[in-house]
Scaffold this motif. Structure first.
Motif, short mmCIF file in Angstrom:
data_model
loop_
_atom_site.label_atom_id
_atom_site.label_comp_id
_atom_site.label_asym_id
_atom_site.label_seq_id
_atom_site.Cartn_x
_atom_site.Cartn_y
_atom_site.Cartn_z
N THR A 153 0.86 -1.18 0.00
CA THR A 153 0.00 0.00 0.00
C THR A 153 0.89 1.23 0.00
O THR A 153 1.73 1.39 0.89
N PRO A 154 0.74 2.12 -0.97
CA PRO A 154 1.59 3.31 -1.03
C PRO A 154 1.41 4.18 0.21
O PRO A 154 0.37 4.16 0.86
N PRO A 155 2.44 4.95 0.55
CA PRO A 155 2.33 5.84 1.72
C PRO A 155 1.28 6.92 1.48
O PRO A 155 0.93 7.24 0.33
N THR A 156 0.79 7.48 2.55
CA THR A 156 -0.21 8.55 2.46
C THR A 156 0.39 9.92 2.70
O THR A 156 -0.30 10.93 2.60
N ARG A 157 1.69 9.97 3.03
CA ARG A 157 2.31 11.25 3.33
C ARG A 157 3.71 11.29 2.74
O ARG A 157 4.31 10.25 2.45
N LEU A 158 4.19 12.50 2.57
CA LEU A 158 5.57 12.70 2.18
C LEU A 158 6.45 12.80 3.43
O LEU A 158 5.96 13.16 4.50
N HIS A 302 14.96 2.72 -13.38
CA HIS A 302 14.70 4.15 -13.26
C HIS A 302 13.57 4.44 -12.28
O HIS A 302 13.02 5.55 -12.28
N GLY A 303 13.23 3.45 -11.46
CA GLY A 303 12.17 3.65 -10.47
C GLY A 303 10.78 3.55 -11.03
O GLY A 303 9.81 3.92 -10.35
N GLU A 304 10.64 3.01 -12.24
CA GLU A 304 9.33 2.99 -12.88
C GLU A 304 8.43 1.85 -12.42
O GLU A 304 7.23 1.83 -12.71
N ALA A 305 8.99 0.90 -11.67
CA ALA A 305 8.20 -0.23 -11.18
C ALA A 305 8.78 -0.71 -9.86
O ALA A 305 10.00 -0.79 -9.69
N LEU A 306 7.86 -1.07 -8.94
CA LEU A 306 8.25 -1.52 -7.60
C LEU A 306 7.39 -2.73 -7.25
O LEU A 306 6.17 -2.66 -7.25
N THR A 307 8.04 -3.85 -6.97
CA THR A 307 7.34 -5.09 -6.60
C THR A 307 7.77 -5.48 -5.19
O THR A 307 8.91 -5.89 -4.98
N TRP A 308 6.87 -5.34 -4.25
CA TRP A 308 7.18 -5.55 -2.84
C TRP A 308 7.11 -7.03 -2.49
O TRP A 308 6.19 -7.73 -2.88
N PHE A 309 8.09 -7.52 -1.74
CA PHE A 309 8.06 -8.90 -1.26
C PHE A 309 8.48 -9.00 0.21
O PHE A 309 8.44 -10.07 0.81
N GLY A 310 8.89 -7.88 0.81
CA GLY A 310 9.42 -7.89 2.17
C GLY A 310 8.37 -7.63 3.22
O GLY A 310 7.16 -7.68 2.97
N LYS A 311 8.84 -7.33 4.41
CA LYS A 311 7.96 -7.11 5.55
C LYS A 311 7.17 -5.83 5.38
O LYS A 311 7.54 -4.93 4.62
N ASP A 312 6.05 -5.73 6.11
CA ASP A 312 5.26 -4.51 6.15
C ASP A 312 5.99 -3.49 7.03
O ASP A 312 6.28 -3.78 8.19
N ILE A 313 6.30 -2.34 6.48
CA ILE A 313 7.08 -1.37 7.24
C ILE A 313 6.23 -0.27 7.86
O ILE A 313 6.76 0.63 8.51
N TYR A 314 4.92 -0.33 7.65
CA TYR A 314 4.05 0.70 8.23
C TYR A 314 3.41 0.19 9.52
O TYR A 314 3.17 -0.97 9.70
#
Length: 314
Positions: A153-158, A302-314
């Protein structure tokens, strides 16, 4: 890996489906004995396709037709070799901050950012850009950075940044036309969207020029890190930088001893030696995002794609 192998690998894993012009050139170079002989006279780190193609573009050479590229490169080899020896692939891709943002937003705020291999410092402004992960947009600045994302889930804040600095052997100046021309030459020919966001990111940096320190990633890093305010969370990070170091392990030993956090987007062979990772999403070249050495996600160059497989960091 031979010089020819480098160019074959680049064509198949980096340029295919991303830059038809560079894919054609890379396959041609890999089969051209004259070009390979000349490249073999350069130190190994200076033989890379991105560096050759960018220098030819900087000098006004053709990159659309392999035969014309070959003729230009052989005729101007002395000039090209001199530029390749003097320069480095300092691609300052602001899009890579889209891969960093989820980690930066999850850490205790405010942040003190230290980018190693900072080039012109454009990746020091993750709090000034806007990001689009699928249907979700974070931030309202420019440029707007698109990142295809899966598995998180993308972050909600900068992040809130109170200190930022960059370290580089040869920092580039966003107010210097020659440095800006080199940054432009490093962008692949078909990527007008990257060229547009480069210019937008340069405008951000010109309004508030980042502090860039000329120095060595190993010997000068601790002193610069010590200047970060104690009231902020220090984050030392780097993207696609380790392959240029003569001794990557020496750098890793230093950065692991610093306070705060360490974030990297690098080849898994370098930062995750010995760790078992899930298969990448495709055969294309992927780097791995790590936080304090723990792998979290696969990242395209170039940062155009991100596939998460690790722990939840939020």
């Amino acid at each position: 890996m031979t010089v020819a192998d480098q160019y074959l690998d680049f064509a198949a894993r980096e340029a295919r489906g991303v830059s038809p012009a560079y894919e054609r050139l890379a396959y041609h170079v890999a089969s051209d004995a004259d070009l390979l002989d000349r490249l073999a006279t350069l130190p190994t780190p200076k033989q890379q396709p991105n560096l050759l193609f960018a220098v030819v573009r900087l000098l006004g050479g053709p990159i659309g037709d392999p035969a014309e590229f070959r003729a230009f490169t052989l005729e101007r080899w002395d000039d090209i070799a001199a530029q390749m020896l003097a320069r480095a692939t300092q691609t300052n891709e602001a899009g890579r901050t889209a891969a960093l943002l989820p980690v930066l937003a999850s850490l205790p705020q405010p942040l003190a950012l230290l980018d190693v291999g900072a080039s012109a410092g454009l990746c020091l402004f993750p709090d000034r850009y806007a990001y689009r992960y699928g249907s979700r947009t974070v931030g309202a600045g420019t440029p707007l950075l698109d990142c295809t994302s899966r598995g998180f889930t993308p972050p909600t804040r900068l992040p809130r940044v109170v200190w930022r600095a960059g370290l580089d052997l040869n920092p580039l100046d966003v107010t210097d036309p020659g440095d800006v021309a080199w940054l432009d030459a490093l962008i692949w020919p078909e990527h007008q969207h990257r060229r547009d966001r480069l210019r937008a990111a340069i405008e951000v940096a010109r309004k508030d020029p980042p502090r860039l320190v000329r120095g060595d990633a190993v010997t000068d890093l601790p002193a610069l890190a010590a200047q970060a305010p104690a009231t902020a969370t220090l984050v030392v990070y780097h993207t696609s930088m380790l392959y240029q170091l003569p001794d990557p392990q020496a750098f890793l030993d230093v950065v692991r001893g610093l306070p705060g956090h360490w974030v990297a987007v690098e080849s898994p062979a370098v930062v995750n030696a010995g760790r078992e990772l899930p298969p990448p999403p495709s055969a294309a070249l992927h780097n791995v995002l790590t936080l304090d050495g723990e792998p979290l996600a696969w990242v395209r160059g170039h940062g155009e794609a991100l596939t998460w497989f690790g722990k939840d960091i939020y």
